[in-house]
Design a protein around this motif. Structure first.
Motif, short mmCIF file in Angstrom:
data_model
loop_
_atom_site.label_atom_id
_atom_site.label_comp_id
_atom_site.label_asym_id
_atom_site.label_seq_id
_atom_site.Cartn_x
_atom_site.Cartn_y
_atom_site.Cartn_z
N SER A 1 13.76 10.98 3.99
CA SER A 1 12.45 11.05 4.04
C SER A 1 11.62 11.87 2.89
O SER A 1 10.49 11.53 2.45
CB SER A 1 12.16 11.82 5.77
OG SER A 1 10.66 12.17 5.56
N GLU A 2 12.46 12.87 2.52
CA GLU A 2 11.96 13.54 1.51
C GLU A 2 11.82 12.84 -0.09
O GLU A 2 11.08 13.09 -0.48
CB GLU A 2 12.90 14.99 1.39
CG GLU A 2 12.70 16.09 2.44
CD GLU A 2 13.93 16.99 2.20
OE1 GLU A 2 14.32 17.16 1.25
OE2 GLU A 2 13.75 18.09 3.14
N THR A 3 13.11 12.01 -0.03
CA THR A 3 13.10 11.36 -1.11
C THR A 3 12.20 10.19 -1.24
O THR A 3 11.43 9.77 -2.22
CB THR A 3 14.42 10.74 -1.37
OG1 THR A 3 15.38 11.76 -1.18
CG2 THR A 3 14.41 9.93 -2.62
N LEU A 4 11.83 9.69 -0.32
CA LEU A 4 10.62 8.48 -0.02
C LEU A 4 9.22 9.00 -0.36
O LEU A 4 8.42 8.60 -0.97
CB LEU A 4 10.47 8.04 1.47
CG LEU A 4 9.53 6.81 1.63
CD1 LEU A 4 9.91 5.55 0.67
CD2 LEU A 4 9.43 6.44 3.03
N LYS A 5 9.21 10.55 0.01
CA LYS A 5 7.99 11.12 -0.09
C LYS A 5 7.77 11.49 -1.61
O LYS A 5 6.60 11.47 -2.04
CB LYS A 5 7.60 12.35 0.64
CG LYS A 5 6.60 13.33 0.45
CD LYS A 5 6.45 14.63 1.30
CE LYS A 5 5.21 15.25 1.20
NZ LYS A 5 5.01 15.70 -0.33
N ALA A 6 8.79 11.85 -2.28
CA ALA A 6 8.87 12.29 -3.76
C ALA A 6 8.51 10.97 -4.52
O ALA A 6 7.63 10.98 -5.24
CB ALA A 6 10.19 12.46 -4.24
N LEU A 7 8.94 9.58 -3.98
CA LEU A 7 8.57 8.51 -4.80
C LEU A 7 6.77 8.01 -4.59
O LEU A 7 6.47 7.86 -5.48
CB LEU A 7 9.21 7.25 -4.15
CG LEU A 7 10.76 7.04 -4.69
CD1 LEU A 7 11.52 5.94 -4.00
CD2 LEU A 7 10.54 6.74 -6.02
N ILE A 8 6.50 8.35 -3.43
CA ILE A 8 5.05 8.20 -3.00
C ILE A 8 4.27 9.23 -4.15
O ILE A 8 3.35 8.66 -4.60
CB ILE A 8 4.56 8.45 -1.72
CG1 ILE A 8 5.44 7.28 -0.70
CG2 ILE A 8 3.18 8.26 -1.27
CD1 ILE A 8 5.35 7.67 0.78
N ASP A 9 4.66 10.49 -4.11
CA ASP A 9 4.05 11.19 -4.90
C ASP A 9 4.10 10.95 -6.42
O ASP A 9 3.02 10.82 -7.27
CB ASP A 9 4.66 12.68 -4.99
CG ASP A 9 4.31 13.35 -3.77
OD1 ASP A 9 3.35 13.03 -2.91
OD2 ASP A 9 5.11 14.38 -3.20
N ASP B 1 1.01 -1.13 0.02
CA ASP B 1 -0.20 -0.10 0.18
C ASP B 1 0.99 1.32 -0.07
O ASP B 1 2.13 1.34 0.51
CB ASP B 1 -0.82 0.17 1.27
CG ASP B 1 -2.02 -1.06 1.27
OD1 ASP B 1 -2.62 -1.49 2.35
OD2 ASP B 1 -2.18 -1.56 0.26
N GLU B 2 0.28 2.26 -0.51
CA GLU B 2 0.87 3.52 -0.65
C GLU B 2 1.47 4.17 0.87
O GLU B 2 2.56 4.90 1.02
CB GLU B 2 0.06 4.92 -1.19
CG GLU B 2 -0.22 4.58 -2.70
CD GLU B 2 -0.79 5.69 -3.11
OE1 GLU B 2 -1.08 6.49 -2.19
OE2 GLU B 2 -1.15 5.77 -4.40
N ASN B 3 0.68 3.76 1.86
CA ASN B 3 1.20 4.09 3.26
C ASN B 3 2.47 3.47 3.82
O ASN B 3 2.93 3.75 5.05
CB ASN B 3 0.08 4.20 4.29
CG ASN B 3 -0.72 2.81 4.32
OD1 ASN B 3 -0.23 1.85 3.69
ND2 ASN B 3 -1.68 2.53 4.95
N GLU B 4 2.72 2.52 3.09
CA GLU B 4 3.98 1.57 3.73
C GLU B 4 5.41 2.25 3.47
O GLU B 4 5.14 3.30 2.13
CB GLU B 4 4.11 0.39 2.98
CG GLU B 4 2.84 -0.44 3.48
CD GLU B 4 2.84 -1.02 4.63
OE1 GLU B 4 3.78 -0.80 5.36
OE2 GLU B 4 1.70 -1.28 5.28
N SER B 5 6.42 2.30 4.18
CA SER B 5 7.50 2.89 3.91
C SER B 5 8.55 2.37 3.18
O SER B 5 9.84 2.70 3.16
CB SER B 5 8.25 3.59 5.24
OG SER B 5 8.37 2.12 6.11
#
Length: 494
Positions: free
Chosen positions: A217-225, A121-125
Motif C-alpha cells: 500500500s505504501e509503495t503504491l501510494k508512492a507511485l501515485i505521488d 485514472d489515478e484513483n485506480e490501484s
C-alpha cells in the motif's frame, strides 16, 4: 567487511555487503531467477535495491543514520547494523557514459513503454498503470530536454572545464561552469526520477511476493505521488532555455485610444500581478505612469521567483480587448490594445552589456501619483537615458532618490541585455518568440466581452469562454499551450 542483515518474520532476508575498493553486491535470498546474477553484477541495478531502504518511503524523513536504523527496526524487525554498511552505490554522473537504470528483472523505462500497459485514472490501484504513466512522462521530459543533444553538450563542456588555461578568462570560465552545472543538474534530476520509479517497482514486487499488504500500500501510494510529480516535471522541461529560470520585468504599454486603452492597460497589469501572486512569485511595482482620467499609460513590475521569465515570456506581444466601453455614454463597442514586454533579469554575473557612466544622462523629477509623505515634495524620481541606444528607464516608486536610481539602473541593464540578445539572435538568424519585436500588428490574444464572451490565443487557437477568470490571473492554460506548441515547432524545424 561491513555487514548488514535485515531479517523479517517470514525468514526472508537481504544481505548487502561491501568489500574494500570493490563495488557493492546485493544478494536476495528470495530471488532465484537467472536475472538475479545480472542484477548483482550491475552497479546501476544494485543501487535500485540498496537505496530502497533510504529513498523509497517518501513519507518518512531520514535526518541521520540513527533515524534510518530506527525506521528500519520498526519496519523490518531484528537488525544487525554496522555504520559503514550505508555506502552510496550511485555512480557519479559521467558525460562519457550514462548507465541505464533497471529493476532486478531487467525492466527499464523503455521496456515499460514497449509493454504498452494501459494507463488508467489515478484513483485506480493498478501499479502497472501508474508505472506506465510515469514512464511516459519520463520519455516526454527527455524529448523536451533533447536528451541526446544535452549529453553531447555536457561532454563538450566537460572537456572545456578540463582545459588548464580555462580560468585565464574568468568571465568565460564562469559561463562554462554555470552552464555545465545547469545541464548536469537537469540530467541528474531525470536519472534520479527514473531510478526512483524502478526502485518502487522492485519494492512493490517484493511486497507482493511476501504478501506484505502494508508495504504494498505504501509503495503504491508512492507511485501515485510520483505520477502527480511527473506532470510538474514535464512542465519544468518546457522551461529549458538559458534564461528561463530567471526573474523578470513585465512592462505594459497602453496603445492608441486614450482613456479606453489606458484602462485596458491597467486591467492587463492587474491580471499579471494576480497571476504572479497565484504562482507564489513576489511582485514589486518599479514604475507607473497613470492616465489622465483612468488607467495607466505604462507600468513596469518586477516579478521575483524561479522560472518567472520562463512562464511570462509567453505573454510577449499585443493584447486586444473588445467590449462595450464604460467611458462611452452611447454604450458603443470599442477595441483597445495594450503591448506587453517581458525582460529577463540575468543577474550580476550574467550581464552581457557593460554600461559606461559617460553614456548615461540622468534626470531627476518629482514623483507623480496620489501624493503622501515625500511624494510630490522632492525630486526623488529618476529617469536614466542610455545615450548610444536611446533606451530609457524610469523609477519613482521608492522612497529615496538613491533607491529609485538603483532600480532604474537595474531595469536599464536588463533592457540593454535584451537588446544585445536580440542583436545576436538576428545575426544568427534564429528568431525566438520570447524576443519578438512588439508592434501593433503582432496581436497574440483577443479578449472579447461583447457581443459574446471569449478569450482566444491567436498563436495556438487555445481559447476559454470565461474571460473573467483569465482577467483574474488564470493564465496557465494559455502559457502552457504556447510553450508546448513552441517546443513542437522547434522539434519539427530540427
Amino acid at each position: 567487511m561491513s555487514l548488514l542483515i535485515i531479517k523479517r518474520s517470514r525468514s526472508r532476508s537481504f544481505l548487502l555487503w561491501q568489500t574494500h575498493r570493490t563495488k557493492t553486491r546485493t544478494i536476495l535470498s528470495s530471488y532465484n531467477s537467472p536475472s538475479d546474477t545480472d542484477c548483482s553484477d550491475s552497479v546501476s541495478s544494485t543501487s535500485g535495491l540498496s537505496s530502497v531502504f533510504t529513498r523509497s518511503f517518501k513519507t518518512t524523513s531520514f535526518g541521520s543514520q540513527s533515524g534510518k536504523i530506527s525506521y528500519l527496526n520498526q519496519k523490518f524487525g531484528n537488525l544487525a547494523y554496522s555504520k559503514s554498511s550505508f555506502v552510496s552505490t550511485a555512480r557519479p554522473l559521467s558525460s562519457e557514459a550514462v548507465t541505464v537504470a533497471a529493476t532486478c528483472d531487467a525492466l527499464t523505462v523503455e521496456r515499460i513503454i514497449a509493454n504498452q500497459w494501459p494507463i488508467l485514472d489515478e484513483n485506480e490501484s493498478d501499479w502497472k498503470s501508474h508505472a506506465a504513466a510515469i514512464a511516459q512522462s519520463i520519455q516526454v521530459i527527455k524529448r523536451r530536454l533533447q536528451w541526446k543533444k544535452l549529453m553531447v553538450k555536457l561532454k563538450v563542456l566537460s572537456a572545456e572545464l578540463n582545459k588548464p588555461d580555462l580560468w585565464d578568462d574568468p568571465n568565460h570560465a564562469g559561463k562554462i561552469s554555470r552552464e555545465h552545472g545547469s545541464l548536469t543538474g537537469k540530467m541528474k534530476g531525470v536519472m534520479t526520477f527514473e531510478r526512483e520509479l524502478l526502485e518502487h517497482i522492485d519494492m512493490l514486487k517484493l511486497a507482493k511476493e511476501e504478501n506484505d499488504s502494508e508495504l504494498e500500500s505504501e509503495t503504491l501510494k508512492a507511485l501515485i505521488d510520483m505520477r502527480r510529480v511527473s506532470k510538474e516535471k514535464e512542465l519544468e522541461a518546457l522551461l529549458s532555455a538559458e534564461n528561463d529560470p530567471c526573474s523578470c520585468y513585465i512592462e505594459v504599454q497602453a496603445g492608441a485610444g486614450g482613456t479606453e486603452s489606458n484602462d485596458w492597460a491597467e486591467m492587463v497589469m492587474e491580471m499579471y500581478k494576480t497571476w504572479a501572486q497565484r504562482r507564489k512569485f513576489s511582485v514589486t511595482v518599479v514604475d507607473e505612469m497613470p492616465g489622465e482620467i483612468a488607467g495607466i499609460k505604462r507600468a513596469t513590475i518586477k516579478v521575483n521567483g524561479e522560472y518567472a521569465y520562463g512562464y511570462a515570456k509567453a505573454e510577449v506581444g499585443v493584447h486586444r480587448l473588445v467590449r462595450i466601453s464604460p467611458f462611452d455614454s452611447g454604450k458603443r463597442r470599442h477595441t483597445s490594445f495594450a503591448a506587453v514586454a517581458v525582460i529577463p533579469i540575468l543577474g550580476d554575473g550574467s550581464t552581457r552589456v557593460q554600461i559606461n557612466d559617460s553614456d548615461l544622462r540622468i534626470e531627476r523629477f518629482r514623483s507623480g501619483g496620489a501624493g503622501g509623505q515625500h511624494a510630490n515634495t522632492t525630486d526623488s524620481a529618476v529617469r536614466i537615458i542610455h545615450i548610444p541606444t536611446g533606451i530609457t528607464a524610469t523609477c519613482q516608486n521608492e522612497r529615496s532618490q538613491h533607491m529609485n536610481k538603483a532600480s532604474a539602473m537595474a531595469v536599464l541593464q536588463s533592457r540593454l541585455d535584451q537588446l544585445e540578445m536580440a542583436r545576436q539572435t538576428a545575426m544568427n538568424a534564429q528568431h525566438t518568440q520570447s524576443l519578438t519585436e512588439i508592434s501593433w500588428g503582432n496581436q497574440i490574444r483577443t479578449y472579447v466581452l461583447h457581443p459574446y464572451r471569449m478569450v482566444k490565443d491567436l498563436r495556438t487557437n487555445y481559447e476559454v469562454s470565461d474571460p473573467d477568470s483569465v482577467l483574474e490571473g488564470d493564465l496557465d492554460g494559455f502559457i502552457l499551450s504556447f510553450l508546448s506548441s513552441s517546443l513542437d515547432k522547434s522539434d519539427e524545424e530540427h
